[in-house]
Design a protein around this motif. Structure first.
Motif, mmCIF file in Angstrom:
data_model
loop_
_atom_site.group_PDB
_atom_site.id
_atom_site.type_symbol
_atom_site.label_atom_id
_atom_site.label_comp_id
_atom_site.label_asym_id
_atom_site.label_seq_id
_atom_site.Cartn_x
_atom_site.Cartn_y
_atom_site.Cartn_z
ATOM 1 N N ASN A 25 0.838 -1.288 0.064
ATOM 2 C CA ASN A 25 -0.105 -0.101 0.141
ATOM 3 C C ASN A 25 0.893 1.146 -0.021
ATOM 4 N N PHE A 26 2.244 1.184 0.121
ATOM 5 C CA PHE A 26 3.178 2.344 -0.190
ATOM 6 C C PHE A 26 3.910 1.891 -1.404
ATOM 7 N N VAL A 27 3.409 2.507 -2.426
ATOM 8 C CA VAL A 27 3.943 2.259 -3.880
ATOM 9 C C VAL A 27 4.606 3.616 -4.543
ATOM 10 N N GLU A 28 5.293 3.415 -5.388
ATOM 11 C CA GLU A 28 6.013 4.362 -6.101
ATOM 12 C C GLU A 28 4.867 5.593 -6.756
ATOM 13 N N LYS A 29 3.934 4.593 -7.406
ATOM 14 C CA LYS A 29 2.871 5.620 -8.112
ATOM 15 C C LYS A 29 1.640 4.616 -7.978
ATOM 16 N N VAL A 30 0.479 5.522 -7.696
ATOM 17 C CA VAL A 30 -0.695 4.724 -7.269
ATOM 18 C C VAL A 30 -1.331 4.344 -8.580
ATOM 19 N N ASP A 31 -2.277 3.236 -8.462
ATOM 20 C CA ASP A 31 -2.731 2.604 -9.892
ATOM 21 C C ASP A 31 -3.890 3.556 -10.392
ATOM 22 N N PHE A 32 -4.456 4.436 -9.516
ATOM 23 C CA PHE A 32 -5.500 5.250 -9.803
ATOM 24 C C PHE A 32 -5.513 6.599 -8.875
ATOM 25 N N LEU A 33 -5.377 7.560 -9.233
ATOM 26 C CA LEU A 33 -5.361 8.937 -8.392
ATOM 27 C C LEU A 33 -6.890 9.312 -7.745
ATOM 28 N N THR A 34 -7.077 9.021 -6.879
ATOM 29 C CA THR A 34 -8.362 9.446 -6.181
ATOM 30 C C THR A 34 -8.218 10.754 -5.423
ATOM 31 N N ILE A 35 -7.178 10.907 -4.669
ATOM 32 C CA ILE A 35 -7.347 12.150 -3.831
ATOM 33 C C ILE A 35 -5.766 12.619 -4.211
ATOM 34 N N PRO A 36 -5.480 13.998 -4.808
ATOM 35 C CA PRO A 36 -4.437 14.445 -4.995
ATOM 36 C C PRO A 36 -3.548 14.679 -3.527
ATOM 37 N N GLY A 37 -2.354 14.331 -3.884
ATOM 38 C CA GLY A 37 -1.518 14.838 -2.913
ATOM 39 C C GLY A 37 -0.626 16.004 -3.314
ATOM 40 N N HIS A 38 0.737 15.525 -3.653
ATOM 41 C CA HIS A 38 1.608 16.704 -4.237
ATOM 42 C C HIS A 38 1.844 16.467 -5.784
ATOM 43 N N LEU A 39 0.826 15.438 -6.141
ATOM 44 C CA LEU A 39 0.707 15.007 -7.645
ATOM 45 C C LEU A 39 2.348 14.669 -7.977
ATOM 46 N N SER A 40 3.173 15.087 -9.056
ATOM 47 C CA SER A 40 4.450 14.618 -9.178
ATOM 48 C C SER A 40 5.554 15.710 -8.724
ATOM 49 N N GLY A 41 4.928 16.480 -7.929
ATOM 50 C CA GLY A 41 6.071 17.488 -7.386
ATOM 51 C C GLY A 41 5.549 18.900 -7.500
ATOM 52 N N PRO A 42 6.376 19.976 -7.366
ATOM 53 C CA PRO A 42 5.918 21.312 -7.382
ATOM 54 C C PRO A 42 5.344 21.865 -8.746
ATOM 55 N N GLU A 43 5.984 21.557 -9.583
ATOM 56 C CA GLU A 43 5.562 21.868 -10.843
ATOM 57 C C GLU A 43 4.186 21.472 -11.425
ATOM 58 N N SER A 44 4.016 20.148 -11.038
ATOM 59 C CA SER A 44 2.547 19.472 -11.478
ATOM 60 C C SER A 44 1.559 20.048 -10.488
ATOM 61 N N LYS A 45 1.894 20.337 -9.382
ATOM 62 C CA LYS A 45 0.962 20.730 -8.383
ATOM 63 C C LYS A 45 0.647 22.376 -8.831
ATOM 64 N N ARG A 46 1.436 23.186 -9.074
ATOM 65 C CA ARG A 46 1.330 24.474 -9.427
ATOM 66 C C ARG A 46 0.447 24.506 -10.820
ATOM 67 N N GLU A 47 0.681 23.559 -11.682
ATOM 68 C CA GLU A 47 0.149 23.698 -12.960
ATOM 69 C C GLU A 47 -1.421 23.325 -12.701
ATOM 70 N N ALA A 48 -1.755 22.247 -11.650
ATOM 71 C CA ALA A 48 -3.112 22.078 -11.482
ATOM 72 C C ALA A 48 -3.705 22.814 -10.550
ATOM 73 N N GLY A 49 -3.277 24.042 -9.981
ATOM 74 C CA GLY A 49 -3.844 24.836 -9.339
ATOM 75 C C GLY A 49 -4.092 24.588 -8.018
ATOM 76 N N LEU A 50 -3.205 23.765 -7.349
ATOM 77 C CA LEU A 50 -3.505 23.251 -6.042
ATOM 78 C C LEU A 50 -2.438 24.100 -5.151
ATOM 79 N N THR A 51 -3.143 25.169 -4.487
ATOM 80 C CA THR A 51 -2.421 26.056 -3.537
ATOM 81 C C THR A 51 -2.369 25.696 -2.321
ATOM 82 N N ASN A 52 -3.074 24.977 -1.764
ATOM 83 C CA ASN A 52 -2.851 24.566 -0.337
ATOM 84 C C ASN A 52 -1.920 23.860 -0.088
ATOM 85 N N GLU A 53 -1.761 23.563 1.268
ATOM 86 C CA GLU A 53 -0.210 22.913 1.759
ATOM 87 C C GLU A 53 -0.332 21.315 1.339
ATOM 88 N N GLY A 54 -1.793 20.837 1.343
ATOM 89 C CA GLY A 54 -1.704 19.318 0.856
ATOM 90 C C GLY A 54 -1.369 18.213 2.125
#
Length: 255
Positions: A152-181
């Motif tokens: 249950n702790f894997v490099e990449k989830v099989d399906f993204l239900t709840i976004p955390g930090h996506l794939s890092g700062p750039e992807s998070k910024r591009e997705a408009g996720l501005t909270n801490e997460g």
């Protein structure tokens, strides 16, 4: 602290210590550890912390229950609402929320949908999620699964239900996720946080009876262990007494 502490009790104490007075937060469906953490914080240092934002406000159950979907867990509460009301205001967010799932990955993304196969033909189907908005409208959230292994702790989830930090700062910024997460990942083995530069998960501390090497073996990605990893501060005598005598009176956290 010489009394034996269970892994779940250690999780509760870690989470409770990070909750602040006058905050507003909720626990989701799988609520044994989160609701105990909220109750302990209110008893110890945050008397004005409000439980609310997801169907009920300040419940006072007579005991801990594994799920907030169990009506008995609501006990006496100050107010309750329907799903229509919940969806109508959830865009306002909360100060904190709690999550866990079938899989958790190196960036704190969570899978609650399926493992293996495809969404329509999975090897294992999960419950999904009724409301995802709190993951990005709340200031922060905590990941607190009660199992920690390489499945249950894997490099990449099989399906993204709840976004955390996506794939890092750039992807998070591009997705408009501005909270801490996700701030912390608290499991029966250890506490993880996130590197502020890469937003990848890293090992912060290990609970008594665990070693960094064992935690790494039970994790499907590199935890960026460098140097000596401290032991998670155990509960104080007062914290453990309050937890056992006023909150977890049936020993649900010690099973």
């Amino acid at each position: 602290m010489s009394v034996a502490v269970s892994p779940l009790e250690q999780m509760v104490v870690v989470l409770a210590r990070d909750l602040a007075d006058a905050e507003l937060g909720a626990a989701g469906a799988a609520a044994l550890v989160p609701m105990a953490a909220i109750a302990l914080a209110r008893e110890m240092h945050a008397p004005n912390l409000t439980v609310g934002g997801e169907m009920f406000f300040n419940p006072q159950p007579g005991r801990l229950y594994p799920s907030m979907l169990d009506d008995r867990a609501l006990g006496h509460c100050e107010a309750a609402e329907t799903f229509i009301e919940l969806f109508g205001h959830s865009h306002h967010g909360l100060d904190f929320f709690f999550h866990s799932g079938l899989q958790h990955d190196a960036y704190g993304n969570i899978n609650l949908h399926h493992v293996g196969g495809t969404l329509h033909a999975p090897k294992m189907r999960g419950p999904g999620a009724a409301n995802l908005s709190y993951s990005h409208t709340s200031t922060r959230f905590y990941i607190c699964p009660t199992v920690h292994n390489a499945r249950n702790f894997v490099e990449k989830v099989d399906f993204l239900t709840i976004p955390g930090h996506l794939s890092g700062p750039e992807s998070k910024r591009e997705a408009g996720l501005t909270n801490e997460g996700p701030r912390f990942v608290v499991t029966p083995r250890a506490v993880m946080d996130f590197d502020q530069t890469t937003l990848r998960m890293r090992l912060k501390s290990v609970h008594a009876g665990n070693t960094p090497e064992e935690v790494q073996r039970q994790t499907g990605f590199d935890l960026a262990i460098t140097g000596e990893v401290p032991q998670t501060p155990p509960p104080t005598d007062e914290e453990l007494a309050v937890l056992r005598q006023r909150i977890d009176t049936t020993g649900a956290l010690r099973v």
